[in-house]
Design a protein around this motif. Structure first.
Motif, PDB file in Angstrom:
ATOM      1  N   ALA A   1       0.716  -1.089   0.008  1.00  0.00           N
ATOM      2  CA  ALA A   1       0.092   0.008  -0.176  1.00  0.00           C
ATOM      3  C   ALA A   1       0.755   1.213   0.008  1.00  0.00           C
ATOM      4  O   ALA A   1       0.661   2.190  -0.735  1.00  0.00           O
ATOM      5  CB  ALA A   1      -0.973   0.111   1.184  1.00  0.00           C
ATOM      6  N   ARG A   2       1.920   1.161   0.871  1.00  0.00           N
ATOM      7  CA  ARG A   2       3.203   2.315   0.717  1.00  0.00           C
ATOM      8  C   ARG A   2       3.597   2.814  -0.453  1.00  0.00           C
ATOM      9  O   ARG A   2       3.714   3.901  -1.016  1.00  0.00           O
ATOM     10  CB  ARG A   2       4.098   2.663   1.977  1.00  0.00           C
ATOM     11  CG  ARG A   2       3.301   2.453   3.298  1.00  0.00           C
ATOM     12  CD  ARG A   2       4.302   2.646   4.369  1.00  0.00           C
ATOM     13  NE  ARG A   2       5.230   1.293   4.556  1.00  0.00           N
ATOM     14  CZ  ARG A   2       4.761   0.229   5.259  1.00  0.00           C
ATOM     15  NH1 ARG A   2       3.666   0.458   5.838  1.00  0.00           N
ATOM     16  NH2 ARG A   2       5.630  -0.592   5.438  1.00  0.00           N
TER      17      ARG A   2
ATOM     18  N   ALA B   1       0.990   4.193  -3.055  1.00  0.00           N
ATOM     19  CA  ALA B   1       0.784   5.506  -2.754  1.00  0.00           C
ATOM     20  C   ALA B   1       1.852   6.402  -3.178  1.00  0.00           C
ATOM     21  O   ALA B   1       1.571   7.291  -3.695  1.00  0.00           O
ATOM     22  CB  ALA B   1       0.538   5.590  -1.369  1.00  0.00           C
ATOM     23  N   ARG B   2       3.064   5.770  -2.930  1.00  0.00           N
ATOM     24  CA  ARG B   2       4.357   6.275  -3.368  1.00  0.00           C
ATOM     25  C   ARG B   2       4.347   6.564  -4.895  1.00  0.00           C
ATOM     26  O   ARG B   2       4.502   7.766  -5.561  1.00  0.00           O
ATOM     27  CB  ARG B   2       5.625   5.741  -2.873  1.00  0.00           C
ATOM     28  CG  ARG B   2       6.848   6.558  -3.387  1.00  0.00           C
ATOM     29  CD  ARG B   2       8.170   5.859  -2.831  1.00  0.00           C
ATOM     30  NE  ARG B   2       8.283   4.677  -3.746  1.00  0.00           N
ATOM     31  CZ  ARG B   2       8.844   4.584  -5.065  1.00  0.00           C
ATOM     32  NH1 ARG B   2       9.133   5.521  -5.468  1.00  0.00           N
ATOM     33  NH2 ARG B   2       8.809   3.412  -5.667  1.00  0.00           N
TER      34      ARG B   2
ATOM     35  N   ASN C   1       1.890   6.426  -7.068  1.00  0.00           N
ATOM     36  CA  ASN C   1       0.482   7.327  -7.280  1.00  0.00           C
ATOM     37  C   ASN C   1       1.032   8.855  -6.990  1.00  0.00           C
ATOM     38  O   ASN C   1       0.385   9.662  -7.731  1.00  0.00           O
ATOM     39  CB  ASN C   1      -0.721   6.940  -6.731  1.00  0.00           C
ATOM     40  CG  ASN C   1      -1.330   5.715  -7.422  1.00  0.00           C
ATOM     41  OD1 ASN C   1      -1.134   5.692  -8.602  1.00  0.00           O
ATOM     42  ND2 ASN C   1      -2.117   4.854  -6.457  1.00  0.00           N
ATOM     43  N   GLY C   2       1.575   8.881  -6.021  1.00  0.00           N
ATOM     44  CA  GLY C   2       2.070  10.367  -5.605  1.00  0.00           C
ATOM     45  C   GLY C   2       3.086  11.099  -6.890  1.00  0.00           C
ATOM     46  O   GLY C   2       3.108  12.068  -6.893  1.00  0.00           O
TER      47      GLY C   2
ATOM     48  N   SER D   1      -0.253  10.274 -11.852  1.00  0.00           N
ATOM     49  CA  SER D   1      -1.525   9.253 -11.673  1.00  0.00           C
ATOM     50  C   SER D   1      -1.536   8.352 -12.832  1.00  0.00           C
ATOM     51  O   SER D   1      -0.876   8.545 -13.660  1.00  0.00           O
ATOM     52  CB  SER D   1      -2.770  10.086 -11.766  1.00  0.00           C
ATOM     53  OG  SER D   1      -2.702  10.824 -13.090  1.00  0.00           O
TER      54      SER D   1
ATOM     55  N   ASN E   1      -2.946   0.740 -12.612  1.00  0.00           N
ATOM     56  CA  ASN E   1      -2.915   0.678 -11.050  1.00  0.00           C
ATOM     57  C   ASN E   1      -3.326  -0.548 -10.924  1.00  0.00           C
ATOM     58  O   ASN E   1      -2.743  -1.472 -10.049  1.00  0.00           O
ATOM     59  CB  ASN E   1      -4.035   1.600 -10.604  1.00  0.00           C
ATOM     60  CG  ASN E   1      -3.370   2.023  -9.236  1.00  0.00           C
ATOM     61  OD1 ASN E   1      -2.300   1.471  -8.547  1.00  0.00           O
ATOM     62  ND2 ASN E   1      -4.447   2.670  -8.608  1.00  0.00           N
TER      63      ASN E   1
END
Length: 108
Positions: A37-38, A41-42, A44-45, A48, A54
């Protein structure tokens, strides 16, 4: 590693109580989910991705996690009531500094 853990050498018991095989599998699953998950998120940051990309990245991370942890989790579950399984469980608990999990984890 199996040969190392199957020897008659004394087992060093961790200072905290040993977790059961189910608890270790659940704790490893929690750890892997958190890392995954981290990392998602990294990524996607940084930019996008569309939903298909994804989904593919998520599936790839899940395959990597299964390839790395699946055999170990199946092994300690199958041999939970044997000395070898108990030594493997203690080794995984110490190696990954695992704490009990309230979930049952994946069925590796």
């Amino acid at each position: 590693m199996d040969r190392l853990l199957m020897t008659e050498s004394p087992v060093i018991v961790p200072s905290s109580p040993s977790l059961s095989a189910v608890q270790i599998v659940a704790a490893l699953s929690d750890r892997a989910s958190g890392v995954s998950a981290r990392e998602l998120a990294r990524l996607n940051g940084r930019g996008s991705f569309d939903s298909a990309t994804n989904a593919e990245i998520t599936a790839t991370l899940e395959r990597i996690i299964d390839a790395l942890l699946g055999h170990a989790c199946r092994h300690i579950t199958e041999h939970a009531d044997t000395p070898v399984g108990q030594r493997h469980a203690i080794a995984l608990q110490e190696l990954f500094a695992l704490e009990p999990s309230s979930e049952s984890g994946p069925a590796w």
